[in-house]
Motif scaffolding. Structure first.
Motif, PDB file in Angstrom:
ATOM      1  N   ASP A 162     -18.413  -1.013 -12.381  1.00  0.00           N
ATOM      2  CA  ASP A 162     -19.801  -1.461 -12.407  1.00  0.00           C
ATOM      3  C   ASP A 162     -19.921  -2.932 -12.778  1.00  0.00           C
ATOM      4  OD1 ASP A 162     -18.916  -0.702 -14.976  1.00  0.00           O
ATOM      5  OD2 ASP A 162     -20.969  -0.509 -15.704  1.00  0.00           O
ATOM      6  N   LEU A 163     -19.021  -3.423 -13.648  1.00  0.00           N
ATOM      7  CA  LEU A 163     -19.072  -4.841 -13.991  1.00  0.00           C
ATOM      8  C   LEU A 163     -18.573  -5.693 -12.820  1.00  0.00           C
ATOM      9  CD1 LEU A 163     -19.641  -7.097 -15.971  1.00  0.00           C
ATOM     10  CD2 LEU A 163     -17.330  -6.831 -16.877  1.00  0.00           C
ATOM     11  N   TYR A 164     -17.507  -5.274 -12.172  1.00  0.00           N
ATOM     12  CA  TYR A 164     -17.038  -6.006 -10.989  1.00  0.00           C
ATOM     13  C   TYR A 164     -18.152  -6.096  -9.950  1.00  0.00           C
ATOM     14  CZ  TYR A 164     -12.160  -5.847 -12.560  1.00  0.00           C
ATOM     15  OH  TYR A 164     -10.995  -6.020 -13.261  1.00  0.00           O
ATOM     16  N   LYS A 165     -18.838  -4.992  -9.711  1.00  0.00           N
ATOM     17  CA  LYS A 165     -19.933  -4.973  -8.737  1.00  0.00           C
ATOM     18  C   LYS A 165     -21.030  -5.945  -9.135  1.00  0.00           C
ATOM     19  CE  LYS A 165     -23.083  -1.691  -6.428  1.00  0.00           C
ATOM     20  NZ  LYS A 165     -24.377  -2.305  -6.799  1.00  0.00           N
ATOM     21  N   ARG A 166     -21.394  -5.962 -10.422  1.00  0.00           N
ATOM     22  CA  ARG A 166     -22.453  -6.862 -10.894  1.00  0.00           C
ATOM     23  C   ARG A 166     -22.058  -8.323 -10.721  1.00  0.00           C
ATOM     24  NH1 ARG A 166     -27.394  -8.418 -11.064  1.00  0.00           N
ATOM     25  NH2 ARG A 166     -28.050  -9.409 -13.012  1.00  0.00           N
ATOM     26  N   VAL A 167     -20.820  -8.665 -11.064  1.00  0.00           N
ATOM     27  CA  VAL A 167     -20.362 -10.051 -10.938  1.00  0.00           C
ATOM     28  C   VAL A 167     -20.336 -10.476  -9.479  1.00  0.00           C
ATOM     29  CG1 VAL A 167     -18.358 -11.573 -11.222  1.00  0.00           C
ATOM     30  CG2 VAL A 167     -19.066 -10.077 -13.092  1.00  0.00           C
ATOM     31  N   PHE A 168     -19.872  -9.624  -8.592  1.00  0.00           N
ATOM     32  CA  PHE A 168     -19.836  -9.972  -7.170  1.00  0.00           C
ATOM     33  C   PHE A 168     -21.237 -10.152  -6.595  1.00  0.00           C
ATOM     34  CE2 PHE A 168     -15.561  -7.578  -6.916  1.00  0.00           C
ATOM     35  CZ  PHE A 168     -14.881  -8.727  -7.330  1.00  0.00           C
ATOM     36  N   GLU A 169     -22.183  -9.342  -7.070  1.00  0.00           N
ATOM     37  CA  GLU A 169     -23.571  -9.504  -6.635  1.00  0.00           C
ATOM     38  C   GLU A 169     -24.127 -10.855  -7.070  1.00  0.00           C
ATOM     39  OE1 GLU A 169     -25.468  -6.156  -8.396  1.00  0.00           O
ATOM     40  OE2 GLU A 169     -25.068  -4.807  -6.696  1.00  0.00           O
ATOM     41  N   LEU A 170     -23.871 -11.229  -8.316  1.00  0.00           N
ATOM     42  CA  LEU A 170     -24.339 -12.526  -8.814  1.00  0.00           C
ATOM     43  C   LEU A 170     -23.668 -13.672  -8.060  1.00  0.00           C
ATOM     44  CD1 LEU A 170     -24.298 -11.754 -12.649  1.00  0.00           C
ATOM     45  CD2 LEU A 170     -26.322 -12.072 -11.214  1.00  0.00           C
TER      46      LEU A 170
END
Length: 267
Positions: free
Chosen positions: A23-31
């Protein structure tokens, strides 16, 4: 600098957290994909640091997560790292109140100079070189943020508990967070390793006390006197204070050498 005594009966409280979740990887890639350049670094760093606070301090014992950036280059090299972020749980503050400089006697300074992870623990006793220990700190792990032969800064995690970074798994988790944080920075944030020539800076407690007295006043003066934006004024003042603090540390070292010399003469 004063060393913390080794206490043999201290309870060891190692890191019991988990690896970075998807979930953190996904959030960082979205940003990374959706946020404009000027806001991207801050938003990615904030997302990572807030996530780290939760997963590094599940037992609510006290964690501080810091980032210090490299610069500026004074022509003869980079003299210190400048702490730009602090996210903490009690007894540390939630956020940094006043910035400080990390010199060559700071664990983060070691990591920058040696270009690899450095760890410190109060259980280890005397170190092979002086280290400036912060209030509440019992163990710490510092990892440089690098791309090839270039350095942007250092990520450092500190605990109120001795032995927190006892196991290699905790080192790997800090390393993985540093790799993810690397995505927040543009190439212009990185400095050649040949420029890293850190100097000794005053103790962190001294720096914070001095910053509390002068930082805001000097930023306001610089903004009005030189017609600068707040960001430009802060950059100017940080550069000035870095050199002033470096001179203070140099004079303190001279004073200590004179005092030690006097003690030897008396004997």
């Amino acid at each position: 600098m004063a060393k913390k005594p080794v206490t043999k009966n201290k309870e060891v409280c190692p890191f019991l957290g988990i690896a970075i979740q998807k979930d953190l990887y996904k959030r960082v890639f979205e940003l990374l994909a959706n946020v404009e350049d000027e806001n991207r670094q801050w938003q990615i760093a904030q997302a990572i640091f807030e996530y780290m606070l939760v997963h590094f301090d599940e037992r609510k014992q006290g964690i501080a997560i810091r980032y210090a950036k490299v610069g500026p280059d004074h022509g003869d090299g980079v003299h210190s790292l400048y702490e730009t972020s602090l996210y903490g749980t009690p007894p540390w503050p939630m956020n940094a109140q006043y910035p400080v400089y990390w010199g060559r006697t700071h664990l983060g300074g070691w990591a920058a100079e040696l270009q690899r992870m450095q760890r410190w623990d109060t259980l280890d006793g005397q170190q092979y070189r002086p280290i400036d220990i912060d209030l509440y700190e019992q163990s710490s792990c510092a990892e440089p943020i690098m791309r090839g032969n270039y350095l942007a800064g250092v990520l450092m995690v500190s605990s109120t508990q001795p032995g927190f970074f006892k196991h290699p798994f905790s080192w790997q988790v800090v390393h993985d967070y540093a790799l993810l944080l690397n995505l927040a920075f543009s190439q212009s944030d990185f400095y050649s390793l040949s420029c890293i020539k850190l100097r000794t800076m005053p103790a962190l407690a001294w720096q914070r006390a001095e910053m509390e007295k002068v930082y805001v006043k000097r930023v306001l003066f610089a903004s009005r006197h030189y017609n600068l934006t707040r960001q430009q004024a802060e950059g100017r003042v940080r550069g000035e204070l870095e050199l002033e603090f470096e001179q203070v540390a140099r004079l303190q070292c001279v004073g200590q050498e004179i005092a030690h010399s006097g003690k030897r003469d008396v004997r």
